[in-house]
Design a protein around this motif. Sequence first.
Motif, PDB file in Angstrom:
ATOM      1  N   SER A   1      -2.419  10.424  -5.738  1.00 56.92           N
ATOM      2  CA  SER A   1      -2.748  11.743  -5.195  1.00 56.92           C
ATOM      3  C   SER A   1      -1.742  12.081  -4.110  1.00 56.92           C
TER       4      SER A   1
ATOM      5  N   GLU B   1       0.855  -1.177   0.000  1.00 52.04           N
ATOM      6  CA  GLU B   1       0.000   0.000   0.000  1.00 52.04           C
ATOM      7  C   GLU B   1       0.896   1.234   0.000  1.00 52.04           C
TER       8      GLU B   1
ATOM      9  N   GLN C   1      -3.140  15.351  -8.246  1.00 57.93           N
ATOM     10  CA  GLN C   1      -3.201  14.027  -8.846  1.00 57.93           C
ATOM     11  C   GLN C   1      -2.106  13.930  -9.890  1.00 57.93           C
TER      12      GLN C   1
ATOM     13  N   VAL D   1      -1.950  10.245  -0.497  1.00 64.10           N
ATOM     14  CA  VAL D   1      -3.214  10.201   0.246  1.00 64.10           C
ATOM     15  C   VAL D   1      -4.251   9.331  -0.450  1.00 64.10           C
ATOM     16  N   ALA D   2      -4.053   9.045  -1.734  1.00 70.50           N
ATOM     17  CA  ALA D   2      -4.974   8.174  -2.465  1.00 70.50           C
ATOM     18  C   ALA D   2      -4.258   7.642  -3.690  1.00 70.50           C
ATOM     19  N   GLU D   3      -4.740   6.479  -4.141  1.00 61.98           N
ATOM     20  CA  GLU D   3      -4.149   5.863  -5.326  1.00 61.98           C
ATOM     21  C   GLU D   3      -5.256   5.195  -6.125  1.00 61.98           C
ATOM     22  N   THR D   4      -5.242   5.412  -7.429  1.00 61.58           N
ATOM     23  CA  THR D   4      -6.164   4.718  -8.327  1.00 61.58           C
ATOM     24  C   THR D   4      -5.336   3.887  -9.287  1.00 61.58           C
TER      25      THR D   4
ATOM     26  N   ASN E   1      -0.375   4.466   0.308  1.00 64.82           N
ATOM     27  CA  ASN E   1      -0.973   5.542   1.103  1.00 64.82           C
ATOM     28  C   ASN E   1      -0.155   5.811   2.358  1.00 64.82           C
TER      29      ASN E   1
END
Length: 127
Positions: free
Chosen positions: A44, A12, A53, A36-39, A14
């Motif tokens: 991000s 992970e 992003q 702070v976020a991942e797609t 994040n």
Amino acid sequence: MPLTPETLTRHELNGLPVRVADAANADLVGIEGRVVAETQGTVSVASADRVRQVPKQGTTFEFALTDEPADLAKGSGTASKRGSETAGVRSGQSGPCEGVAYVTVDGARLLSRPELRTEKAGDSKWQ
């Protein structure tokens, strides 16, 4: 599985400190903060003033991890200090952090759904 430079792409992202070391879009180079976020296709990154992003494709990321020694050769790997001598100055640091290694990862290695990349069982190309 412990988080090491060799297993970073299986973990992970994040919360990890990150800096954009190189990108197809020159405006993205130098962005740094925490993930702070991942797609599937983006990461991000939150800095002191905003969240940006960053596309994974065409970007080289530099994650701060451990104090594992390695060389500073260009490409994926681990180094005892950042690829850019001015990177710490931009973030208000006087120099590289003690006990931290900077792992450089080509964003193309991260192109997948995060939950599939980090799974431990089943048919996954990341195992």
